[in-house]
Scaffold this active site. Structure first.
Site, PDB file in Angstrom:
ATOM      1  N   PRO A 129       0.837  -1.190   0.000  1.00 26.56           N
ATOM      2  CA  PRO A 129       0.000   0.000   0.000  1.00 26.56           C
ATOM      3  C   PRO A 129       0.883   1.256   0.000  1.00 26.56           C
ATOM      4  O   PRO A 129       1.912   1.279   0.669  1.00 26.56           O
ATOM      5  CB  PRO A 129      -0.782  -0.101   1.309  1.00 26.56           C
ATOM      6  CG  PRO A 129      -0.615  -1.497   1.778  1.00 26.56           C
ATOM      7  CD  PRO A 129       0.649  -2.015   1.169  1.00 26.56           C
ATOM      8  N   MET A 130       0.487   2.270  -0.761  1.00 23.18           N
ATOM      9  CA  MET A 130       1.305   3.475  -0.841  1.00 23.18           C
ATOM     10  C   MET A 130       1.523   4.113   0.528  1.00 23.18           C
ATOM     11  O   MET A 130       2.553   4.703   0.798  1.00 23.18           O
ATOM     12  CB  MET A 130       0.651   4.492  -1.791  1.00 23.18           C
ATOM     13  CG  MET A 130       0.936   4.238  -3.259  1.00 23.18           C
ATOM     14  SD  MET A 130       2.684   3.991  -3.615  1.00 23.18           S
ATOM     15  CE  MET A 130       3.256   5.686  -3.659  1.00 23.18           C
ATOM     16  N   CYS A 131       0.506   3.991   1.420  1.00 24.08           N
ATOM     17  CA  CYS A 131       0.681   4.668   2.708  1.00 24.08           C
ATOM     18  C   CYS A 131       1.780   4.008   3.540  1.00 24.08           C
ATOM     19  O   CYS A 131       2.429   4.664   4.340  1.00 24.08           O
ATOM     20  CB  CYS A 131      -0.633   4.730   3.474  1.00 24.08           C
ATOM     21  SG  CYS A 131      -1.466   3.168   3.533  1.00 24.08           S
ATOM     22  N   THR A 132       2.008   2.703   3.325  1.00 24.00           N
ATOM     23  CA  THR A 132       3.127   2.065   4.014  1.00 24.00           C
ATOM     24  C   THR A 132       4.437   2.659   3.538  1.00 24.00           C
ATOM     25  O   THR A 132       5.310   3.016   4.319  1.00 24.00           O
ATOM     26  CB  THR A 132       3.124   0.545   3.730  1.00 24.00           C
ATOM     27  OG1 THR A 132       2.013  -0.025   4.398  1.00 24.00           O
ATOM     28  CG2 THR A 132       4.390  -0.121   4.205  1.00 24.00           C
ATOM     29  N   ASN A 170       4.277   6.700   4.527  1.00 24.41           N
ATOM     30  CA  ASN A 170       4.154   7.122   5.927  1.00 24.41           C
ATOM     31  C   ASN A 170       4.650   6.109   6.949  1.00 24.41           C
ATOM     32  O   ASN A 170       5.096   6.490   8.013  1.00 24.41           O
ATOM     33  CB  ASN A 170       2.684   7.418   6.250  1.00 24.41           C
ATOM     34  CG  ASN A 170       2.150   8.531   5.384  1.00 24.41           C
ATOM     35  OD1 ASN A 170       2.856   9.503   5.121  1.00 24.41           O
ATOM     36  ND2 ASN A 170       0.920   8.377   4.911  1.00 24.41           N
TER      37      ASN A 170
END
Lengths: 467, 492
Positions: free
Chosen positions: B168-171, B174
């Site tokens: 996931p991009m948020c992993t 962020n």
């Protein structure tokens, strides 16, 4: 970049070192199977070979279709190191077997040659023997072990992690208790690692006073966590992971039973007095014994914590904190385990295994494998009496190798496939299998076959049987 | 002498072995094509090369080696140093067989398309078998494709492992937690790989710049860097596949045996179905993938991919081996062998029903769906993908019911963060859900696929080899030899 980069990624420096230090004994006249096997082994970095090439005076087919004209010369460009392929006469058999540090033997012969080797006797050999034969589109590989073979790094495709959430040590439970999920907002809840959710579910279920099943955990996640704690948590990835891995809430310690059995097997009388050929195998038995003492002295099953916490959905901060807790626990446990190893070595007058090996044993404790030697000797394997369980193809191949073909046993074959002139690829395939087994045995990584594999090129089948 | 003309794709680990085996089988004419040059890390398995050849083109050096070793040979040998996707039909149609030892997917798809086009333009008079080998560490596969007879290569594309796990991009942005997350960030956001001039003079410098950036970011997030070095990041950036001489020898020999069997007419065809009888898709796992003692070394999963995958998916013992499991998770339907006279059920509920669009469910399919639901709370997701030799192919996939929001029909996917919408790129994800019975099996389908599958019937057939879900009717028109990809009559 290292020349061996692509295989170091498979077995690491330790495996590579064992390969470069090994000595391989090859028995058989120059054949496609033999040339191709030596080629594969030279390519991976093995440099030392003893080759019994002239066995009988049997007339050889001068038209044999070999790729290398001068095998020893042609191998040199394939290695950055000096290659030593020493041809041995059959008269040197006893002295080579007694005085040379042989890692394993490759038995690649048939007919009269095979008879001569069998007359020399293979019973006193301590190292593994790999025997192979191919004909037409068929062939087999047989691995004969002469002592139990241990694999510490068996490198399974999937590993089931143990979190000890049902049996936490104080640092782990302190951390878990410090998270008050009732007071967190939905965004903070979504950032929690799933093992925190599972821990909270276990705590919630504790009051129930009955054995906790996986279904109860799943139901509690839905009925308690979603309905009471995090109404909007249904689509969070950590909730998804918690459901998917709910079975990990209860630690599975079945592997300890298997290791215990294995230790008992090693401690029985005949093996206790066994003079080990391969120091690696002896180290493994020492480590198993130390493990049993370590577990007795340190009650509870949370003393084998893995330092590598698998990745999971989480904020970096939560993950790092948890990772540290597992790492610290693993570090202190490993120290204590090393203490147990020294204790066993001192009281049994054994050589202390290398620190890296002890650490590797600790880390791979769930993956330790052992292939036990079969009682069937090579002459027994090749003789007709014991062939009841063999597949028709194996039976026929052995009869051809023994030069006593039986028309009945050959009737199972496709005639054209059995007598196919273009046998080169099949021999090359068998040589690939023989080298792969040799590599696995020498590196003690990945699990070798137990103990016979038959290849049927007509139907694209490979079948393994234990004899 | 075997009188035929064989094209060998790739002169790498498999290519060297294949070429040697063909020469030793006295194949009369062999052409080797490869655009790469020799590197040091090739030498642990590519035995036709040695240190002095580093930097030279692989195909040329391989053929020269064979000529030196067997000077008196009457075999016609030729090397082509070229990107094989730049050659056309007139090049490929000169061959009787194509054997492949490539390490990339795109050129294989290209070859697949070539042989199918050659088969079609010659009204199936010229069928060039395509035998495809591949290895990864101690694992490998061999697929035999005969256009018009077997499943084509495109049909089995779903058996390929995913390039990498999608993070996931948020992993990555962020919540990085390990070195892989750090490197992924650096090569997508700091030094995007697609902007790097790989042939430029600074290419060595780029690696150390990436390494430095990774180190900085790892420190920032307190991530252990003890494993971080040039070899580690190169491995991830170049997606390096481990490789060893033994497995290359096994797989290459296997492809050559497939060739020998075809040449000598040792492969039987099933008279009724036209499928070839012997196994034409083989997976070898030398790492002990199989847990049973009886087959502790290798598992060969045979047969046409169309058939092999189906029993694996619905067997009572679901996971046979990790590889077989991967195959079983997604598979392709066969349009041909359907019984149109089956009874249909009326779903108890249709969520997000779209007017005038319908998918019927047969009685047998419904009871099988209910059983699966009862056993594992999984539902059947039906989708259409572009691909296949005729534009479309089905995917049928069992997914946990929890992946679908039953009230809105939305698929789940991203971590809840305040910026959720930014990561939600699939705007059109409201699924139509057919519920067989109350609280029972379900079929989940997206609107686009439902439009194509309008008025078709989902059924469940039992055959000799295995049982499977299938779809028939509607505007589908099968036109590929293997039946897994298809044309439609409507505009989509």
């Amino acid at each position: 970049m290292n020349r061996y980069d692509r295989q170091l990624r498979l077995w690491g420096k330790e495996g590579q070192l064992l390969l470069t230090q090994s000595h391989v004994c090859i028995v058989g006249p120059e054949s496609v199977l033999l040339q191709e096997t030596i080629k594969n082994l030279v390519l991976v970095g093995i440099t030392s070979f003893y080759w019994f090439n002239e066995l009988s005076t049997e007339n050889r087919d001068s038209t044999t279709n070999l790729f290398y004209d001068n095998l020893i010369e042609d191998m040199r460009p394939l290695s950055p190191n000096e290659i030593s392929i020493v041809k041995q006469s059959i008269h040197d058999w006893d002295s080579v077997m007694r005085n040379k540090p042989i890692s394993l033997m490759l038995l690649l012969c048939e007919g009269q040659d095979l008879d001569i080797v069998l007359r020399q006797g293979l019973a006193q050999l301590q190292f593994p023997v790999i025997m192979s034969y191919s004909r037409g589109l068929y062939g087999y590989v047989h691995v004969k072990l002469n002592e139990p073979h241990f694999i510490i790094e068996s490198r399974p495709d999937y590993e089931i992690p143990s979190f000890y959430l049902d049996n936490p040590w104080s640092e782990l439970s302190q951390y878990m208790e410090s998270i008050e999920i009732e007071s967190l907002d939905e965004y903070s809840l979504a950032q929690l690692p799933y093992i925190v959710l599972l821990y909270k579910v276990l705590q919630h279920l504790k009051s129930m006073n009955e054995t906790i099943s996986n279904k109860m955990i799943k139901d509690t996640l839905q009925d308690w966590y979603i309905k009471e704690i995090n109404l909007k948590g249904q689509y969070d990835l950590n909730f998804d992971e918690a459901r998917r891995y709910s079975h990990l809430a209860i630690t599975n310690i079945n592997f300890l039973l298997k290791l215990n059995e294995l230790n008992e097997y090693c401690q029985n009388k005949s093996l206790k007095e066994h003079k080990w050929n391969d120091p690696y195998n002896e180290f493994a038995t020492t480590l198993l014994q130390a493990l049993s003492i370590y577990l007795q002295e340190n009650n509870g099953n949370n003393v084998l914590v893995d330092e590598n916490l698998p990745d999971m959905e989480s904020s970096t901060k939560h993950f790092r904190t948890l990772q540290k807790i597992y790492q610290e626990r693993a570090k202190t446990s490993l120290m204590k385990f090393k203490g147990a190893v020294s204790q066993v070595c001192v009281s049994n007058h054994k050589v202390l295994p290398d620190n890296n090996l002890i650490a590797s044993f600790y880390q791979n404790v769930k993956n330790i494998r052992c292939i036990k030697p079969s009682s069937c000797t090579i002459p027994e394997f090749l003789s007709n009496q014991s062939q009841k369980d063999y597949t028709p193809i194996l039976k026929a191949l052995i009869s051809l190798q023994n030069n006593t073909p039986n028309p009945m046993s050959l009737s199972h074959f496709n005639d054209k496939a059995l007598n196919l002139a273009e046998n080169y690829p099949t021999s090359s395939l068998l040589a690939g299998l023989v080298s792969e087994e040799a590599i696995k045995l020498i590196t003690h990584q990945y699990v070798p076959i137990d103990n016979t594999l038959t290849y049927d090129g007509m139907n694209n089948e490979m079948v393994t049987g234990t004899f | 002498m075997m009188d035929c003309k064989v094209l060998v794709l790739g002169a790498g680990g498999l290519g060297c072995e294949i070429l040697k085996n063909l020469v030793m089988c006295h194949v009369s004419s062999i052409v080797v094509i490869d655009m790469d040059t020799i590197e040091l890390t090739n030498l642990n398995r590519q035995f036709l090369f040695s240190d002095k050849d580093i930097g030279q083109p692989k195909a040329t050096v391989a053929v020269d080696y064979i000529r030196r070793r067997i000077p008196q040979t009457s075999i016609t040998l030729e090397s082509v140093v070229r990107d094989l996707t730049t050659l056309g039909l007139e090049f490929y149609e000169q061959f009787d067989f194509i054997i492949s030892g490539l390490d990339a997917i795109q050129p294989r798809r290209f070859i697949n398309e070539m042989i199918i086009r050659i088969a079609e333009t010659t009204s199936f008079e010229k069928l060039i078998p395509f035998i495809d080998g591949g290895t990864e560490g101690l694992k490998g596969h061999v697929k035999t494709v005969i256009p018009g007879i077997t499943a084509c290569w495109e049909c089995s594309i779903t058996t390929l492992p995913k390039d990498q796990e999608m993070l996931p991009m948020c992993t990555i942005i962020n919540n990085p937690r390990n070195l892989k997350h750090v490197i992924e960030y650096v090569i997508t956001s700091v030094y995007p790989l697609e902007n790097i001039d790989w042939d430029g003079p600074d290419v060595d410098n780029i690696y150390s710049m990436i390494l430095d950036a990774c180190r900085t970011r790892a420190h920032q997030y307190n991530i252990d860097t003890s494993e971080l070095n040039l070899a580690y990041i190169t491995g991830i950036i170049k997606r390096i596949i481990p490789s060893v001489s033994s497995m290359n020898a096994i797989i290459a020999a296997n492809t050559c045996n497939e060739f020998l069997k075809l040449y000598h007419d040792l492969i039987e065809l099933n008279q009724e179905s036209g499928e070839i009888k012997s196994n034409n898709f083989t997976i070898v796992n030398g790492a002990d993938g199989i847990k049973r003692n009886m087959s502790a070394f290798v598992r060969l999963q045979g047969r046409s991919i169309l058939r092999a995958s189906q029993p694996l998916l619905f067997n009572s013992t679901r996971i046979i081996s990790p590889i077989a499991y991967k195959i079983g998770r997604r598979y392709i339907t066969n349009l041909e062998t359907l019984d149109p006279s089956e009874k249909l059920i009326t779903p108890s509920k249709i969520i997000n029903k779209i007017n005038e669009l319908n998918l019927s469910i047969s009685d047998r399919a419904a009871s099988r769906l209910s059983q699966i639901y009862k056993d594992s709370q999984e539902v059947l997701k039906v989708g259409i993908e572009s691909g296949g030799c005729h534009g479309f192919q089905y995917t049928l996939q069992l997914i946990p019911e929890t992946q679908v929001d039953l009230s809105t029909g939305e698929m789940k996917g991203t971590t809840k963060t305040p910026e959720k919408d930014e990561f939600d790129d699939d705007a059109n994800s409201k699924m139509t859900i057919f519920e067989v019975n109350e609280n029972s099996g379900k079929v989940v389908i997206d609107p686009k696929s439902l439009k194509i599958l309008n008025n078709t019937v989902l059924t469940y057939t039992k055959e000799l080899i295995g049982s499977s879900f299938k779809i028939s009717g509607g505007s589908l028109k099968s036109s590929c030899g293997c039946g897994s990809s298809f044309d439609v009559d409507v505009d989509v």
